[in-house]
Design a protein around this motif. Sequence first.
Motif, PDB file in Angstrom:
ATOM      1  N   ILE A 161       0.832  -1.207   0.000  1.00 42.00           N
ATOM      2  CA  ILE A 161       0.000   0.000   0.000  1.00 42.00           C
ATOM      3  C   ILE A 161       0.866   1.256   0.000  1.00 42.00           C
ATOM      4  N   LEU A 162       1.906   1.256   0.821  1.00 44.42           N
ATOM      5  CA  LEU A 162       2.801   2.413   0.871  1.00 44.42           C
ATOM      6  C   LEU A 162       3.448   2.652  -0.488  1.00 44.42           C
ATOM      7  N   LYS A 163       3.893   1.577  -1.110  1.00 49.19           N
ATOM      8  CA  LYS A 163       4.561   1.704  -2.406  1.00 49.19           C
ATOM      9  C   LYS A 163       3.612   2.263  -3.455  1.00 49.19           C
ATOM     10  N   ASP A 164       2.338   1.880  -3.375  1.00 56.31           N
ATOM     11  CA  ASP A 164       1.350   2.368  -4.341  1.00 56.31           C
ATOM     12  C   ASP A 164       1.008   3.834  -4.133  1.00 56.31           C
ATOM     13  N   ASN A 165       1.256   4.353  -2.930  1.00 58.51           N
ATOM     14  CA  ASN A 165       0.854   5.719  -2.606  1.00 58.51           C
ATOM     15  C   ASN A 165       2.011   6.705  -2.519  1.00 58.51           C
ATOM     16  N   LEU A 166       3.215   6.238  -2.803  1.00 59.03           N
ATOM     17  CA  LEU A 166       4.390   7.106  -2.706  1.00 59.03           C
ATOM     18  C   LEU A 166       5.195   7.043  -3.991  1.00 59.03           C
ATOM     19  N   GLN A 167       5.980   8.079  -4.226  1.00 59.15           N
ATOM     20  CA  GLN A 167       6.931   8.023  -5.323  1.00 59.15           C
ATOM     21  C   GLN A 167       7.990   6.963  -4.990  1.00 59.15           C
ATOM     22  N   ASP A 168       8.508   6.328  -6.035  1.00 61.89           N
ATOM     23  CA  ASP A 168       9.450   5.222  -5.826  1.00 61.89           C
ATOM     24  C   ASP A 168      10.613   5.607  -4.932  1.00 61.89           C
ATOM     25  N   ILE A 169      11.178   6.788  -5.175  1.00 61.53           N
ATOM     26  CA  ILE A 169      12.380   7.182  -4.417  1.00 61.53           C
ATOM     27  C   ILE A 169      12.058   7.410  -2.944  1.00 61.53           C
ATOM     28  N   SER A 170      10.861   7.948  -2.642  1.00 61.87           N
ATOM     29  CA  SER A 170      10.469   8.164  -1.243  1.00 61.87           C
ATOM     30  C   SER A 170      10.250   6.825  -0.549  1.00 61.87           C
ATOM     31  N   TYR A 171       9.589   5.901  -1.235  1.00 57.48           N
ATOM     32  CA  TYR A 171       9.357   4.583  -0.642  1.00 57.48           C
ATOM     33  C   TYR A 171      10.677   3.863  -0.375  1.00 57.48           C
ATOM     34  N   GLU A 172      11.563   3.821  -1.378  1.00 58.20           N
ATOM     35  CA  GLU A 172      12.821   3.084  -1.241  1.00 58.20           C
ATOM     36  C   GLU A 172      13.703   3.669  -0.145  1.00 58.20           C
TER      37      GLU A 172
END
Length: 446
Positions: free
Chosen positions: A14-25
Amino acid sequence: MKDLNEKWTGVQKILKDNLQDISYETWFAPLTPLRVDEQNLKIYIDPYASMNQNILQSRYMPLLQNTIAEVFKQDYKVVFEFFKGKSGSNVSYGNFNEEFDGEFYFNPRYTFSSFVVGNNSRYAHAAALAVATMPSNDYNPLFLYGPSGLGKTHLMHAIGHHVLKNSPKLKSLYVSAEMFTNEMIKSISEKKTGEFRNKYRKIDILLIDDIQFLEGKEGTQEEFFYTFESLYQANKQIIISSDRPPNKLVNFDERLRGRFQWNIVADISPPDFETRVAILRKKAELEGLFIEEDLLDVIELICEKVKFNIRELEGAFTRIITFSNLMNEPVSRKLAREVLKDILLSSDFNITPDTIKKTVCKYYSLKPGDLESSKRNRSIAFPRQISMFLTREMTDLSLPKIGEAFGNRHHTTVLYACDKIQKELADDEQLREIVYLLRNLINGKQ
């Protein structure tokens, strides 16, 4: 524990779907849930990056807690916990088996996706990525060099992250040369040299930072020489960083200096204005900031004044954002000038095309007017191209203005010269050393 991990996988999705890739990683991928009690969900935070906790709490806590509640079907108070046991850079976050004692974790912020590639670092980045993708293949050893604060350590950690993710069975070890020295001394005093050598010679990838620390330390150099030989002969990957090229290391074992140059030697130089802006824009993105006009204005002000050290560049930006949050003041150029008074005053030393031309002419034994003349013989044209390249790198002048400084040449001529030198730097080690020396001379460091 299995149920916890399965639910945490749902949280991450869910977090990955709601954030930009760089912010999630950067902020969420390194998190590992430790345990759940009736009120708390305890999440492990890497001790090497305590800033993560501040960012998560100040910017992402509502999103994190709401997502956890959605997946776990229960409200939990998130508690961040720093692991206090032995650390090990050969294992992924949350897995503490087969640990090394005393090494750093790979910094979760230092990944290939968060590294801004510019003309100053394109070759080094490509070499690091190639090593990370195929360790112990064609690029061994990899030697990265350049002044402090330009991204060498970032690339080394990025290699570590990439290997951990894609080749988890390989044992990677990241240490500084100072740590290597201290461990060796300790092993001698405790009569554990066998354990020390076994540790360093039974790994798959050794990343050793700031090798210049070994200058003048003959005993440590000898030990590192045999470590290098053992790993190399076993086809293990070696990555080394330094603040200068191998042949500029003084009081250093000639055998080691020669081996450092066996394969890839890649430099990282100060970024140009456009790359500096891109670096701070990415940092702002990582911190969840909206890039509006006032913030971009402040970013450009910082990039105009801080030219030669990415660490200082990012530090200046962080100071402004922190001050803005603490004092509840909007980010503005006025605020930036107040917060960065010390930096703005210390940047009065201004590098000009004349400074660069004089330095290059002195190095190549040319007359001051030669670089502005219409002469096209290589003995003059090549130093002229180097001067244009350095002027674009070390000043904020536009291409037309640089052309004016070199005999009213067209801006396309300047662009051609800069591109030509940049491409030759990738393959010509001697040219890299010349440009490295010229930069230091221009900056008054030699």
